[in-house]
Write a protein that holds these residues in place. Structure first.
Motif, short mmCIF file in Angstrom:
data_model
loop_
_atom_site.label_atom_id
_atom_site.label_comp_id
_atom_site.label_asym_id
_atom_site.label_seq_id
_atom_site.Cartn_x
_atom_site.Cartn_y
_atom_site.Cartn_z
N PRO A 192 32.35 36.69 51.55
CA PRO A 192 31.20 36.72 49.55
C PRO A 192 31.71 38.77 49.62
O PRO A 192 31.74 38.92 48.63
N LEU A 193 32.80 39.01 50.22
CA LEU A 193 33.28 40.60 49.76
C LEU A 193 34.13 40.68 48.57
O LEU A 193 33.98 41.34 47.78
N ARG A 194 34.95 38.71 48.33
CA ARG A 194 35.59 39.19 47.01
C ARG A 194 34.56 39.27 45.56
O ARG A 194 34.75 40.57 45.31
N LYS A 195 33.26 38.43 46.71
CA LYS A 195 31.61 38.12 44.88
C LYS A 195 31.71 40.08 44.91
O LYS A 195 31.32 40.36 43.89
N GLN A 196 31.26 40.03 45.95
CA GLN A 196 30.72 41.74 45.93
C GLN A 196 31.91 42.57 44.61
O GLN A 196 31.30 42.92 44.34
N VAL A 197 32.97 43.04 45.40
CA VAL A 197 33.87 43.43 44.60
C VAL A 197 34.14 43.40 42.91
O VAL A 197 33.97 44.40 42.27
N GLU A 198 34.49 42.15 42.94
CA GLU A 198 34.41 41.68 41.36
C GLU A 198 33.11 42.15 41.12
O GLU A 198 33.28 42.49 39.69
N HIS A 199 32.12 41.61 41.51
CA HIS A 199 30.83 42.03 40.40
C HIS A 199 30.92 44.07 40.56
O HIS A 199 30.20 44.17 39.42
N ALA A 200 31.09 44.66 41.49
CA ALA A 200 31.06 46.13 41.42
C ALA A 200 31.35 46.06 40.45
O ALA A 200 31.26 47.74 39.48
N LEU A 201 33.13 45.99 40.32
CA LEU A 201 34.42 46.01 39.57
C LEU A 201 33.67 46.04 38.01
O LEU A 201 34.22 46.56 37.34
N VAL A 202 32.64 45.32 37.36
CA VAL A 202 32.19 45.67 36.56
C VAL A 202 30.77 45.83 36.26
O VAL A 202 30.25 46.67 35.25
N GLN A 203 29.55 45.52 36.90
CA GLN A 203 28.73 46.31 37.33
C GLN A 203 28.39 47.68 38.44
O GLN A 203 28.10 46.71 39.45
N PRO A 204 29.15 48.94 38.35
CA PRO A 204 28.42 49.42 39.60
C PRO A 204 27.17 49.82 40.17
O PRO A 204 26.39 49.23 38.96
N LEU A 205 26.53 49.70 41.19
CA LEU A 205 25.50 49.30 41.48
C LEU A 205 24.71 50.80 40.75
O LEU A 205 23.40 50.22 40.27
#
Length: 558
Positions: A192-205
């Motif tokens: 799931p790390l890839r999903k986390q990274v891709e999501h964060a690059l689009v929408q930072p927490l």
């Protein structure tokens, strides 16, 4: 705004030319009017959640617990969206952990852990120093080469860097390096790390709406090898139970909207009730804010109609009369208004009379006064913009921005967001009415983001006095240069807001989080510089489906 159409209207034997924005109809129709709540399911969810809440609460209690484990647990609870159940316990735990004077120079504190600690403490207002990242830099002041093989650490640093304040150059560098490294390594990571990274690059927490973050993180956490099944089930049940409440509220405001007949009374305005509710939920999603969400949704609906009335539909003469009527706030003014504005004015005054009657029961009718005063200021600002538009006036950027901070609507929105919160005092309303630093930063943040997102559409419909155009003219720069400057100014507003959210607080944390919520919702709604409010199919549609239409599947307990 959408491209304009021209309508000829006859008033007192004189032809009036009105510009009508060609807004798309609501995406949702009467979908939320059909909702039927399942009382039995609510009771089952509530019963299971109470048991799990006690189990999870016991995880926070050990006084001698490891700081790394404790902060990891708190972070997961917050990202799963269930931390509000244990708010007091978490605050006590954080105070205890912060006072441990942890030695972050110790080798056991890797990049992931240090960045996580920094972010969690900053999110709660603790003044943890960014100097704790110095250990990760080499003699030239650059982040060490060996860290490039640590994507989890870079992701943690990337998220932490968004809480930086002015003067924290180490975090400026951190964000640059982390962003570059994450982009280059994302494709080679496993889930799931890839999903986390891709999501964060689009929408930072830090810039995301907590409810959206919870919806996303629940699905990602499910893939963690180290996941805690109790936490996961707790989060799923709680999400679904809150979704039921949110759908009940959508049913209530949909009935109100239908009975008020807004779509037929004001056909020139955007029909965006569900999107208004989405905005309200961006400020607070927890059950104790149910009344606040409903009140705020109703005020958002009316401010949206007000915006569209001033933006194109009304003539200069009509808008002058409407502005004076709003300023006088007296039903006797209604006879001076054109027919379409009479309907609006009557409904507006009745809405606030209802608020005042309700809040008077708890001795808080004063709150309505501050909301009305903010609306009066907003109407005057809208009127100025309407004259600029219709007269073809391009003001200097400073003049534009001074008025634009008002017409961003976010001062008014801040005041109305607090109407339904019983704990907010008159002193806090007085303080906000002086427009302290965090309020100004929020207004500027939202104004600038909106200006970038709506520039092309407003230009298309003949709008001259836009923020981008004013800045280009004043500074002799291109559109791209102006937009880059606006991006830079937006970044600085976040630094201002981050600073104001550190202890000692200039406002209560209750108030501060509503202000931050407005900026977060703006960030989401205008993602990639799309006007997601006017055209929700471009941005908000999948979010609304995920939050209010698709529940999370929960396997039965064996």
């Amino acid at each position: 705004m959408a491209p304009a159409l021209v309508e000829n209207a006859v008033n007192c034997n004189k032809e009036i030319v009105r510009l009508l924005a060609n807004f798309s109809p609501s995406l949702w129709g009467d979908h939320f009017m059909k909702y039927a709540s399942d009382t039995q399911l609510k009771q089952e969810y509530s019963k299971d959640i109470e048991v799990l809440k006690n189990e999870v609460g016991s995880m926070l209690k050990p006084s001698g617990s490891n700081i790394v484990d404790a902060l990891n647990l708190i972070d997961i609870l917050e990202r799963l969206g269930v931390s509000y159940h244990l708010e007091n316990e978490i605050e006590k735990k954080l105070e205890q952990l912060f006072n441990l004077n942890t030695n972050y120079e110790d080798e056991t504190y890797d990049l992931y852990t240090v960045a996580l600690h920094f972010r969690v403490f900053r999110q709660h207002g603790y003044r943890i120093s960014s100097d704790i990242f110095s250990k990760f830099r080499d003699g030239d002041g650059k982040f060490q080469e060996g860290l490039k093989s640590d994507p989890r650490g870079w992701l943690s640093l990337y998220e932490a860097a968004h809480l930086r304040i002015h003067g924290e150059e180490i975090l400026e560098d951190a964000l640059t390096f982390a962003t570059s490294n994450l982009k280059s390594m994302a494709q080679n990571l496993s889930s799931p790390l890839r999903k986390q990274v891709e999501h964060a690059l689009v929408q930072p927490l830090h810039f995301n709406i907590p409810r959206l973050e919870a919806r996303n993180f629940i699905s990602i956490y499910e893939e963690f090898e180290s996941k805690n099944e109790t936490l996961l089930r707790f989060a799923k049940l709680d999400f679904n139970l809150l979704q039921i409440l949110h759908k009940e509220e959508l049913l209530e405001v949909s009935r109100w909207y239908t009975e008020l007949d807004c779509a037929n009374k004001f056909p020139y305005a955007r029909d965006r009730l569900v999107e208004c509710y989405f905005w309200a939920m961006g400020l607070y999603h927890e059950p104790q804010y149910s009344r606040a969400r409903i009140i705020l949704t109703k005020t958002f609906v009316f401010v949206s109609i007000t915006d569209d009335t001033y933006d194109s539909y009304g003539t200069i003469e009509e808008l002058d009369v409407l502005t004076e009527a709003i300023d006088r706030w007296d039903i006797s003014q209604i006879d001076k208004l054109p027919d379409y504005a009479k309907l609006f004015y009557k409904d507006l005054l009745e809405l606030y009379a209802q608020f005042e009657q309700e809040l008077a029961k708890e001795g808080r009718s004063y709150a309505v006064y501050y909301a009305i005063e903010a609306l009066k200021e907003l109407a005057k600002g809208y009127n100025v913009e309407a004259k600029w538009f219709k007269e073809g006036y391009l003001p200097p950027f400073d003049e534009y921005l001074k008025n634009g901070l008002i017409t961003s609507t976010f001062y008014y929105d801040t005041m109305t967001s607090l109407l339904g919160i019983e704990s907010v005092t008159e002193e806090e309303f007085k303080l906000l009415s002086q427009k302290p630093k965090i309020v100004v930063a929020n207004l500027k943040n939202c104004r600038l983001i909106d200006d970038i997102a709506t520039y092309e559409i407003e230009k298309e419909r003949g709008q001259i006095a836009t923020g981008i155009e004013c800045y280009m003219k004043d500074n002799g720069v291109t559109k791209e240069e102006a937009m880059n400057k606006f991006d830079e100014m937006v970044t600085n507003t976040w630094k201002d807001m981050n600073e104001e959210c550190l202890m000692p607080f200039s406002n209560s944390r209750e108030v501060l989080m509503r202000i931050i919520g407005l900026s977060r919702t703006t960030n989401v709604t205008y993602k990639n510089y799309e006007d997601g409010y006017t055209m929700p199919e471009k941005v908000l549609e999948p979010h609304i489906i995920a939050l209010y239409m698709d529940s999370i599947k929960i396997p039965q307990m064996l």
